[in-house]
Design an enzyme around this catalytic site. Sequence first.
Site, PDB file in Angstrom:
ATOM      1  CG  HIS A  51       7.360   1.873   6.460  1.00  0.00           C
ATOM      2  ND1 HIS A  51       8.639   1.777   6.933  1.00  0.00           N
ATOM      3  CD2 HIS A  51       7.398   1.426   5.189  1.00  0.00           C
ATOM      4  CE1 HIS A  51       9.415   1.299   5.987  1.00  0.00           C
ATOM      5  NE2 HIS A  51       8.697   1.069   4.917  1.00  0.00           N
TER       6      HIS A  51
HETATM    7  C1  UD1 Z   1       6.945   1.928   0.040  1.00  0.00           C
HETATM    8  C2  UD1 Z   1       7.763   0.736  -0.448  1.00  0.00           C
HETATM    9  C3  UD1 Z   1       8.715   0.276   0.649  1.00  0.00           C
HETATM   10  C4  UD1 Z   1       9.541   1.442   1.196  1.00  0.00           C
HETATM   11  C5  UD1 Z   1       8.584   2.543   1.640  1.00  0.00           C
HETATM   12  C6  UD1 Z   1       9.314   3.747   2.186  1.00  0.00           C
HETATM   13  C7  UD1 Z   1       6.597  -0.755  -2.058  1.00  0.00           C
HETATM   14  C8  UD1 Z   1       5.903  -2.047  -2.221  1.00  0.00           C
HETATM   15  N1  UD1 Z   1       6.894  -0.425  -0.779  1.00  0.00           N
HETATM   16  O1  UD1 Z   1       6.093   1.471   1.096  1.00  0.00           O
HETATM   17  O2  UD1 Z   1       9.600  -0.691   0.110  1.00  0.00           O
HETATM   18  O3  UD1 Z   1      10.293   1.010   2.316  1.00  0.00           O
HETATM   19  O4  UD1 Z   1       7.783   2.940   0.502  1.00  0.00           O
HETATM   20  O5  UD1 Z   1       8.443   4.691   2.706  1.00  0.00           O
HETATM   21  O6  UD1 Z   1       6.859  -0.078  -3.033  1.00  0.00           O
HETATM   22  N2  UD1 Z   1       0.749   6.900   1.699  1.00  0.00           N
HETATM   23  C9  UD1 Z   1       0.376   8.218   1.915  1.00  0.00           C
HETATM   24  N3  UD1 Z   1       1.133   9.195   1.352  1.00  0.00           N
HETATM   25  C10 UD1 Z   1       2.206   8.937   0.587  1.00  0.00           C
HETATM   26  C11 UD1 Z   1       2.556   7.596   0.350  1.00  0.00           C
HETATM   27  C12 UD1 Z   1       1.840   6.598   0.929  1.00  0.00           C
HETATM   28  O7  UD1 Z   1      -0.582   8.512   2.614  1.00  0.00           O
HETATM   29  O8  UD1 Z   1       2.866   9.895   0.125  1.00  0.00           O
HETATM   30  C13 UD1 Z   1      -0.039   5.824   2.341  1.00  0.00           C
HETATM   31  C14 UD1 Z   1      -1.263   5.423   1.584  1.00  0.00           C
HETATM   32  O9  UD1 Z   1      -2.211   5.088   2.554  1.00  0.00           O
HETATM   33  C15 UD1 Z   1      -0.821   4.161   0.866  1.00  0.00           C
HETATM   34  C16 UD1 Z   1       0.151   3.561   1.838  1.00  0.00           C
HETATM   35  O10 UD1 Z   1       0.769   4.681   2.480  1.00  0.00           O
HETATM   36  O11 UD1 Z   1      -1.885   3.338   0.554  1.00  0.00           O
HETATM   37  C17 UD1 Z   1       1.172   2.689   1.227  1.00  0.00           C
HETATM   38  O12 UD1 Z   1       1.989   3.403   0.298  1.00  0.00           O
HETATM   39  P1  UD1 Z   1       2.871   2.586  -0.766  1.00  0.00           P
HETATM   40  O13 UD1 Z   1       3.523   3.518  -1.680  1.00  0.00           O
HETATM   41  O14 UD1 Z   1       2.062   1.492  -1.343  1.00  0.00           O
HETATM   42  O15 UD1 Z   1       3.940   1.844   0.120  1.00  0.00           O
HETATM   43  P2  UD1 Z   1       4.753   2.271   1.405  1.00  0.00           P
HETATM   44  O16 UD1 Z   1       4.099   1.639   2.579  1.00  0.00           O
HETATM   45  O17 UD1 Z   1       5.039   3.739   1.490  1.00  0.00           O
END
Ligand code: UD1
Length: 362
Positions: A207
């Site tokens: 991820h």
């Molecule tokens: C975040 C944390 C990371 C952690 C991870 C665990 C930061 C910078 N990164 O990464 O340290 O290891 O969580 O999962 O804070 N998305 C969804 N649904 C959700 C959440 C996310 O679809 O419930 C998708 C969206 O496309 C979003 C992308 O994931 O744009 C990234 O989500 P984001 O919260 O920015 O970071 P993670 O990759 O989940």
Amino acid sequence: MKVVSVVGARPQLIKLAPMATAFATAGADHVIVHTGQHYDADLSDVFFTGLGIPDPDEHLGIGSGAHGVQTGSMLAALDAVLQRQRPDWVLVYGDTNSTIAAALSAVKQHLPVAHLEAGLRSFNRRMPEEHNRVLTDHAADLLLAPTDEAMRHLATEGLAGRSRLVGDVMADVCLQVRDAVIAGRHEAPTLPEGIDPGLPYLVATLHRAENTDDPRRLATLIDALAVLPVQVALLAHPRLVARAEAQGLKLSRGAVRAGRPLPYAGMVAAVLGSIGVVTDSGGLQKEAYLLERPCTTLRPETEWVETLAHEWNILAPEPADLGADRWRSVATRAAPAAGRAEPYGDGHAAQLVARVLAEATS
Ligand code: UD1
């Protein structure tokens, strides 16, 4: 003592579980604030129900966005919440955008901040998490470190005076859930369709932005999983699903069967049933170690260096560079014969954290 815990992303909910229990036992006034960074039920709700965490007292509903937008929206919303709550401690967890937003909001309001899982370093400044953890450590008043290695990093940065070694709260929850799974108190995990749990399989997750956001890199990593000689249960984070879709990349091919992320007990059960783990997650590397399964990490470095002992964990940032035979044998290797040390504490870190915070409350 009043504590506000600020959480938002999946790994923080896992750390919150033993903390919520420890605060309840200690009779602390514990307020839970969820930023909404993770909003999918699979990444958030199932952890509250599965781990018995009380519902959040406040939910900010921030959601996804570019780093600045996401962090800035949290910061703006948290200012009002913390001003209203005025706790003795703002407790922030790990290294996500929710962590840095809460730490910043709190210090600007002169509210004491404690950072749980302080002192971890990858020394990779391309990772958003590395900035989040370094900045949070330097802003916080109390640094709660999980390992000796983390204590050394904090000392090197001149932060020894504010640091306490407390152990790892993720070991608390992992070991408790392991025992419940072994005792048969949880249902069998829902593995991706097409995985036969009666045959050897690997658990895989992917991820991190460094691995998912560059189309060529993501395709290479999925190719590497696809050629493995055992089934690969790929528990796909929404970010991976979104990026693969955008890039027209099929995840379920060759050995790989992709499915939804699992709730915590399901993940522990899946790892216990597997021959090993291939991942870029920090938490899962450590869970593999605690559950005595070999782990192969798709990153050039790890914060959890203790897992590298006796090759319980092997770093393989570029599987293609290893050559097909070596890659296959690394990813499917057996558990090392050598035993493991216990660098992550004895499973009672959360109680110690609650005690340290109470003692330090002025
Ligand atoms: C975040 C944390 C990371 C952690 C991870 C665990 C930061 C910078 N990164 O990464 O340290 O290891 O969580 O999962 O804070 N998305 C969804 N649904 C959700 C959440 C996310 O679809 O419930 C998708 C969206 O496309 C979003 C992308 O994931 O744009 C990234 O989500 P984001 O919260 O920015 O970071 P993670 O990759 O989940």
